[in-house]
Design a protein around this motif. Structure first.
Motif, PDB file in Angstrom:
ATOM      1  N   ARG A  94      50.547  49.877  35.740  1.00 23.57           N
ATOM      2  CA  ARG A  94      49.702  49.044  36.591  1.00 23.57           C
ATOM      3  C   ARG A  94      50.052  47.560  36.514  1.00 23.57           C
ATOM      4  O   ARG A  94      50.272  46.910  37.533  1.00 23.57           O
ATOM      5  N   SER A 141      42.742  60.407  41.903  1.00 25.91           N
ATOM      6  CA  SER A 141      43.135  59.010  41.781  1.00 25.91           C
ATOM      7  C   SER A 141      44.658  58.873  41.668  1.00 25.91           C
ATOM      8  O   SER A 141      45.252  57.967  42.272  1.00 25.91           O
ATOM      9  N   SER A 196      46.815  56.900  44.435  1.00 28.72           N
ATOM     10  CA  SER A 196      47.757  55.848  44.036  1.00 28.72           C
ATOM     11  C   SER A 196      49.140  56.148  44.599  1.00 28.72           C
ATOM     12  O   SER A 196      49.852  55.247  45.057  1.00 28.72           O
ATOM     13  N   ALA A 234      47.700  48.910  46.328  1.00 26.71           N
ATOM     14  CA  ALA A 234      48.268  49.891  45.399  1.00 26.71           C
ATOM     15  C   ALA A 234      47.760  49.625  43.992  1.00 26.71           C
ATOM     16  O   ALA A 234      47.404  50.546  43.244  1.00 26.71           O
ATOM     17  N   ALA A 255      44.274  50.921  43.614  1.00 23.21           N
ATOM     18  CA  ALA A 255      44.237  52.383  43.500  1.00 23.21           C
ATOM     19  C   ALA A 255      44.560  52.816  42.073  1.00 23.21           C
ATOM     20  O   ALA A 255      43.889  53.679  41.500  1.00 23.21           O
ATOM     21  N   ILE A 256      45.578  52.197  41.497  1.00 21.31           N
ATOM     22  CA  ILE A 256      45.937  52.546  40.120  1.00 21.31           C
ATOM     23  C   ILE A 256      44.840  52.097  39.162  1.00 21.31           C
ATOM     24  O   ILE A 256      44.480  52.793  38.207  1.00 21.31           O
TER      25      ILE A 256
END
Lengths: 362, 452
Positions: free
Chosen positions: A224, A302, A306, A331, A334-335
């Motif tokens: 991330r 999830s 991602s 993005a 999402a992560i």
């Protein structure tokens, strides 16, 4: 009063006796199977696969060293990228030997530090094995990436630079370092699999906790923050030069996707070679603890969400950051959602405390 | 029995004497342990920022002098053990110990709080009236007003009783949470870990057993007939908690030693005589002394202070009723209330600085300002979140930022429920007071945990 006392004593003694009281509905989840299956079916094959890819790269490098040509350079670059992709399945296992020798910091610290690389090349007493945070960004894939793609502008000019013995020797040193480090890490895994999974000495929970923490740490920091958050400027200005594989340009997205795949595969406990799911994985362990299975489904959703956010990004993240950073941040978000599930819900359910320095940042 | 008569009832003071000695030793060793583990450094000296208790933000670690504070605490605890300059020593011990506890609320533990409270009481109790350096120089008193010993018993009863009442909630009794999570995670404990502790009924048995234990044990200890069995139970219970939850620290020892005060004086005389054997100087035969000869009087002031103190202690754990919102979620009125092991919480909390002047924003790295431990504790406790936001506000204003807001992304999981947002998103928590923060910024829990 006596009666109450007796009941109480009964309660306590029932609770701490270990005799053959009839087991009720649930069997215990076999944590040693979880550890041993992950080690044998995923961790060790992933390392073997990385070593195999890297040995191809080494052969290509030898050929290139003896014959500096454009075709050999291209072949070398291609096996470099293959190795870098295979590395994504290894980076999260910062345990045992890997932790001891700072394997992942030595192999993948970016952005690489060109000024220090040049200083290192002029340093006769250089020892890259010594743990030294200044030297982490002077070795590993990011430094090799610089030599193969970024040391000069055109391929001919790069060849010319690499024909300089100082450059080629340093590059050779970097290749050897990864090779020997990898060998010692693999030997550690193969010699210690049983100890790793063993519960006899009460170390099972610490190994399991470490593995879970490493996984969460990788997801939060390695994936991330390093791959997405830092270049996208979440904690500062945008830093498009800080993407992974900056000099080879077009691979940052694929490397990130591979890292995400590695995370999902680990969570599902997929056999590295066959892709078959195991009965003993973090997923099944969580399902054992959380009988509604809602958490594992949320985590998997999830991961998938991602993945779809990563897939729409440009192949070159530095280009993405410069031109459409909001997609990059989507993005990231999402992560990030997965980080919350893993770091709060999962670790809470597993009764594991967060043992690492929080991962955001440098 | 009239109050006056009660206050003038005198009893053998050996329970108080033994309590003084054991408690002094316990504090001594607990502070040595704290030092030895390197916690003075990691908890009080390393952090750049400290979380403070309401009203006590002026209490901060004092750099390397913090060690001096611990030395003072250690020396005065030994003075308590030997009964040297007792009044002054007990005051200094209370002040130094409590100062240490108030320096950073990240370390808050119920049993640290209990130690502070008991140290406060000891200032007013004649616990060095015998078998002490002080009394060696003057006179040994053998009898003290009964209330002085009773007050310690009442304090311990308050702790157990409130701890028990707090366990009467639907998470604890109907879902066996959070014990279920923790016991399932204890699979490594030999013999029982991978077998019994994995059983659903064990989680419930232990939850209910723990609740009944806490509520009933005060009564069982008070009644002479059940006292011996009750104390056995105290030992079993606390040893068990130590085995299951090693991180519980000194708590089991404090409670086990503390509960000795419930035994009658004959038991404590034996302890004193046992120690006396090794300290010939003190050896005297208590049983030849007549009751009224050597009794120590206490002031009405002490009676009033201790009485009022216990009254407050009984009420304080109930103060959460004054606040809106789910107690386990907002944690308003959670501390200082003997709520032990009631919640398993983990949080993820990050802060965004919004610069209105510049219409720009960026996220803050918690680790630039907090230690791992502080960040972990901050992540799920609203008062920590607000306090940290205020600190960040000051920090960035000092750097030249003006017209800033602080927004929070905060997710918390409680007793096995899925994580939920704790603080409203895109909401400034900097330019508001604490009351408004609780009222307007915390997202309601959205579930009900029934309590009495």
């Amino acid at each position: 009063m006596k009666k109450i006392l007796k009941t109480l004593i009964l309660f306590i003694f029932i609770s701490c006796s270990d005799n053959n009281i009839e087991q009720d509905n649930v069997d215990s989840f076999d944590r040693s199977s979880l550890l041993i299956e992950l080690a044998n079916n995923l961790i060790i094959p992933a390392h073997d696969n990385f070593a195999l890819n890297f040995s191809v790269f080494e052969i290509d490098f030898e050929r290139f060293s003896s014959d500096l040509s454009i075709p050999n350079l291209q072949k070398l670059r291609s096996s470099f990228i293959d190795s870098y992709m295979a590395w994504q399945h290894v980076e999260m296992f910062n345990i045992g030997k890997a932790e001891e020798i700072f394997y992942n910091l030595k192999t993948n610290s970016y952005p690489t530090n060109i000024l220090r690389i040049e200083a290192n090349m002029n340093n006769n007493g250089l020892d890259l094995d010594i743990p030294n945070e200044n030297n982490y960004p002077t070795q590993g894939f990011p430094a090799i990436d610089y030599f193969l793609f970024g040391i000069s502008e055109t391929d001919e000019m790069i060849l010319n630079e690499l024909s300089d013995a100082t450059n080629l020797n340093y590059l050779n040193l970097l290749v050897q370092k990864i090779s020997t480090n990898t060998e010692s890490v693999i030997n550690f895994w193969k010699n210690n699999t049983q100890d790793f999974a063993n519960s006899a000495d009460g170390s099972q929970s610490s190994n399991l906790n470490m593995l879970a923490n490493d996984f969460v740490y990788y997801y939060e920091k390695g994936l991330r923050a390093n791959k997405i958050g830092i270049p996208a400027g979440r904690w500062s200005n945008k830093l498009p030069n800080n993407v992974e594989s900056f000099y080879s340009k077009i691979h940052s997205k694929n490397l990130a996707i591979e890292g995400l795949k590695a995370s999902k595969n680990f969570f599902l406990g997929l056999n590295f070679n066959t892709g078959a799911p195991s009965d003993y994985s973090f997923r099944t362990y969580i399902d054992y603890l959380d009988t509604e299975n809602s958490l594992s489904n949320l985590i998997i959703e999830s991961f998938d969400n991602s993945m779809s956010k990563l897939q729409i990004l440009s192949d070159d993240f530095s280009h993405q950051v410069a031109n459409n950073n909001s997609q990059m941040l989507e993005a990231y978000d999402a992560i990030q959602e997965g980080v919350v599930y893993l770091k709060t819900d999962m670790l809470s359910l597993l009764s594991i405390s967060v043992d690492y320095m929080d991962a955001d940042g440098d | 029995m009239s109050l006056n008569k009660y206050l003038n009832t005198y009893v053998n003071n050996s329970p108080l004497i033994v309590f003084r000695i054991l408690f002094g030793l316990l504090i001594f060793f607990s502070q040595i342990r704290f030092w030895h583990k390197g916690w003075i450094e990691s908890i009080y000296i390393d952090p750049v920022f400290h979380f403070s208790y309401y009203w006590f933000s002026w209490v901060k670690p004092i750099g390397d002098y913090t060690y001096l504070l611990f030395i003072i605490c250690l020396i005065s605890s030994l003075f308590i053990v030997i009964g040297f300059k007792y009044r002054v020593s007990s005051l200094i011990l209370f002040l130094s110990y409590t100062y240490i506890e108030l320096m950073d609320k990240t370390t808050y533990l119920n049993h640290y709080y209990l130690v502070s409270l008991i140290l406060f009481m000891l200032i007013f109790l004649p616990a060095s009236s015998r078998f002490s350096i002080d009394s060696l120089k003057t006179t040994d008193f053998y009898f003290v007003p009964r209330w002085t010993i009773d007050s310690l018993k009442i304090m311990l009863c308050i702790v157990y009783f409130h701890a028990g009442i707090a366990k009467v909630n639907s998470d604890w009794l109907l879902s066996a949470q959070p014990l279920k999570i923790w016991l399932l995670g204890n699979y490594d404990i030999p013999l029982i870990g991978d077998t019994l502790l994995q059983q659903n009924w064990v989680h419930y048995a232990m939850s209910w057993g723990g609740m009944l234990y806490d509520i009933l044990i005060p009564f069982l200890l008070l009644i002479p007939k059940t006292r011996n069995s009750a104390f056995l139970l105290v030992i079993i219970f606390h040893v068990l908690t130590k085995i299951l939850f090693p991180a519980i620290g000194m708590f089991p020892f404090i409670m086990i030693f503390g509960c000795l005060v419930f035994f009658d004086y004959k038991f404590h005389e034996k302890i004193i005589q046992f120690i006396s054997k090794y300290l010939k100087k003190f050896q005297k035969n208590i049983f030849t002394i007549k009751k009224n000869e050597f009794k120590i009087k206490t002031s009405l002031f002490s009676v009033f202070i201790i009485g009022f103190f216990l009254f407050i202690q009984f009420l304080l754990p109930l103060r959460h009723n004054l606040y809106d919102g789910e107690l386990f979620w907002t944690e308003r009125g959670y501390r200082f209330s003997w709520r032990v092991m009631l919640v398993e919480k983990k949080g993820f909390t990050e802060f965004k600085l919004v610069d209105n002047g510049n219409s720009s924003s960026f996220y803050i790295k918690n680790e630039d300002h907090l230690t791992d431990f502080q960040e972990k504790q901050m992540s799920f406790q609203p008062d920590f979140i607000k306090e940290f936001a205020d600190y960040l506000g000051d920090f960035y204003k000092a750097k030249g930022y003006s017209n800033i807001e602080i927004h929070v992304n905060s997710y918390v999981t409680l007793n096995g429920r899925r994580s939920k947002r704790l603080i409203k998103r895109d909401t400034d928590i900097l330019n508001i007071d604490k009351k408004t923060f609780y009222k307007n910024c915390i997202i309601p829990f959205g579930d009900e945990i029934k309590k009495i």
